[in-house]
Design a protein around this motif. Structure first.
Motif, mmCIF file in Angstrom:
data_model
loop_
_atom_site.group_PDB
_atom_site.id
_atom_site.type_symbol
_atom_site.label_atom_id
_atom_site.label_comp_id
_atom_site.label_asym_id
_atom_site.label_seq_id
_atom_site.Cartn_x
_atom_site.Cartn_y
_atom_site.Cartn_z
ATOM 1 N N LEU A 206 57.873 44.946 40.814
ATOM 2 C CA LEU A 206 56.551 45.489 40.525
ATOM 3 C C LEU A 206 56.043 45.068 39.154
ATOM 4 N N SER A 207 56.756 44.178 38.475
ATOM 5 C CA SER A 207 56.291 43.702 37.174
ATOM 6 C C SER A 207 54.952 42.996 37.344
ATOM 7 N N PRO A 208 54.062 43.114 36.344
ATOM 8 C CA PRO A 208 52.717 42.515 36.489
ATOM 9 C C PRO A 208 52.733 41.023 36.775
ATOM 10 N N PHE A 209 53.647 40.274 36.127
ATOM 11 C CA PHE A 209 53.650 38.832 36.346
ATOM 12 C C PHE A 209 53.989 38.495 37.791
ATOM 13 N N PHE A 210 54.946 39.197 38.384
ATOM 14 C CA PHE A 210 55.314 38.919 39.775
ATOM 15 C C PHE A 210 54.193 39.333 40.726
ATOM 16 N N VAL A 211 53.666 40.532 40.546
ATOM 17 C CA VAL A 211 52.655 41.070 41.461
ATOM 18 C C VAL A 211 51.402 40.201 41.456
ATOM 19 N N PHE A 212 50.907 39.854 40.273
ATOM 20 C CA PHE A 212 49.631 39.152 40.221
ATOM 21 C C PHE A 212 49.780 37.655 40.472
ATOM 22 N N ALA A 213 50.952 37.100 40.216
ATOM 23 C CA ALA A 213 51.187 35.725 40.659
ATOM 24 C C ALA A 213 51.205 35.666 42.176
ATOM 25 N N SER A 214 51.796 36.675 42.822
ATOM 26 C CA SER A 214 51.824 36.723 44.281
ATOM 27 C C SER A 214 50.420 36.890 44.848
ATOM 28 N N LEU A 215 49.612 37.745 44.234
ATOM 29 C CA LEU A 215 48.231 37.913 44.691
ATOM 30 C C LEU A 215 47.429 36.629 44.469
ATOM 31 N N GLY A 216 47.674 35.960 43.343
ATOM 32 C CA GLY A 216 47.012 34.679 43.114
ATOM 33 C C GLY A 216 47.356 33.666 44.189
ATOM 34 N N LEU A 217 48.641 33.628 44.579
ATOM 35 C CA LEU A 217 49.060 32.737 45.656
ATOM 36 C C LEU A 217 48.394 33.114 46.977
ATOM 37 N N LEU A 218 48.263 34.412 47.244
ATOM 38 C CA LEU A 218 47.620 34.877 48.476
ATOM 39 C C LEU A 218 46.182 34.379 48.559
ATOM 40 N N PHE A 219 45.405 34.587 47.500
ATOM 41 C CA PHE A 219 44.001 34.169 47.521
ATOM 42 C C PHE A 219 43.870 32.641 47.547
ATOM 43 N N MET A 220 44.756 31.954 46.835
ATOM 44 C CA MET A 220 44.709 30.498 46.843
ATOM 45 C C MET A 220 44.991 29.949 48.237
#
Length: 394
Positions: A206-220
């Protein structure tokens, strides 16, 4: 030097494994049709591999964190061999269910191969060169996916389905031997677990770097799935042949190959957030250009820019998501992270297909820059929500 050599065993194992999978990709629909499948069954058979890979990636990551990383990679390559044998048997028996079973096994193979392969590459990377290592690994992955479809089509046209399926099985065998060769030497190079890592909790995902990198990958990936699905469709209804999008995809893939290692090295030096942001900005700009020049040859400019953006963004996002994680949970984290790419490819065609049905194929493309912008926005947020610095050079 030994650790570097072992990394290249794994890089080449990645290349041959995904080359075998990509080789089969363009043959799925025509072969299923040759066995008498109707359009609905063709769609099901084509989706089997992706769905199975999606649901088994967390399992591959979970088991990889329990000391089975190389066992899983070997098992994945062996399943690739078995899948190739089933494809050949389905040809001689004319049984569609055997072919579908082979597709399911290939999906399972991807699910258990990919997470431990990605996390082991990070663990074996020389100090300060995680991004570069991920860049080379991504280059091998992309090269396999770039060569595979053309190789599969060429072999099938000249020698038939059975030869192509046999070659796919042989490529998995080569990958098996490369993984085993790395396993013979890798023990002394893998980092030893410290007591703090033994107590590592999955809550750290749940660390911010993991969560938002994953969301970035999702949208990309969601935006890319729209491009990959509906650009060939609009070319088709406009009277252009399949070669129009084939050329677009080739330019995009070649451009990505040239920037993968550069992106990884710059992520080591400057931090993955900065490099991922640059890559995503290029992708947004390319989608804007595509809307202005939707048809060839002008569209090919956007293909080159999108590929360059992917080359910068992909290894940087991987480093952003996974370099912070303890080694104890990195394989499971790799499985969860890569699921977001699969989710984007499952969700994107459905959501954007609804738009295309309501307003036509052309209505899809103005949405792509905005979806990519959500990816760019996602990767900025960890710097404001995390008290620590970003992994790598940041």
């Amino acid at each position: 030097m030994g650790a570097t050599r072992d990394i290249w065993y794994l890089h080449f194992a990645t290349f041959f494994f995904f080359l075998g999978i990509a080789l089969v990709g363009p043959l799925i629909s025509p072969f299923a049709i040759s066995l008498g499948a109707d359009p609905f069954l063709v769609g099901i058979v084509a989706a089997v591999s992706a769905v199975v890979a999606l649901v088994t990636k967390p399992l591959g990551g979970f088991l990889g964190d329990r000391g089975l990383r190389f066992h899983l990679m070997v098992a994945g390559t062996v399943l690739g061999i078995v899948a190739g044998v089933l494809y050949v048997l389905s040809y001689y028996t004319s049984q569609l269910w055997l072919f579908a079973l082979g597709r399911g096994l290939h999906g399972f193979a991807m699910g258990i191969f990919f997470p431990p392969n990605l996390s082991t590459a990070i663990d074996l990377a020389p100090k300060g060169r995680v991004g570069e290592t991920l860049g080379w690994r991504g280059t091998m992955f992309s090269l396999g996916n770039l060569i595979g479809p053309a190789l599969g089509g060429y072999i099938t046209d000249f020698s038939g389905f059975t030869v192509a399926f046999s070659v796919a099985a042989f490529l998995s065998l080569v990958s098996t031997l490369l993984v085993l060769n790395a396993y013979r030497h890798v023990g002394k190079h893998l980092p030893r677990r410290r007591k703090s890592e033994e107590r590592a909790s999955y809550r750290q995902l749940l660390s911010p770097f993991f969560v938002f990198a994953s969301l970035g990958l999702l949208f990309m990936s969601l935006a890319y799935s729209g491009l990959n699905t509906f650009l060939p469709a609009i070319y088709k209804v406009s009277g252009l042949g399949t070669a129009a999008f084939g050329t677009y995809a080739s330019i995009m893939g070649a451009s990505s190959l040239f920037t993968r290692v550069i992106g990884g090295r710059q992520a080591d030096l400057r931090g993955p957030v900065k490099v991922a942001s640059l890559g995503l900005s290029l992708i947004i700009a390319a989608y804007v250009i595509l809307n202005a020049r939707l048809f060839p040859p002008g569209a090919y400019v956007s293909a080159a820019i999108i590929g360059a953006g992917f080359g910068l963004a992909v290894p940087s996002l991987q480093m952003m998501a996974l370099a912070y994680l303890p080694e104890r949970i990195r394989s499971f984290g790799s499985g969860i992270y890569t699921m977001f790419f699969d989710l984007g490819f499952l969700i994107g065609p459905l959501l954007l297909g609804y738009v295309a049905k309501a307003s036509g194929y052309g209505a899809v493309f103005p949405l792509l820059p905005w979806i990519a912008f959500l990816a760019l926005l996602s990767v900025q947020l960890p710097r404001f929500l995390s008290s620590g610095s970003e992994p790598g050079g940041g």
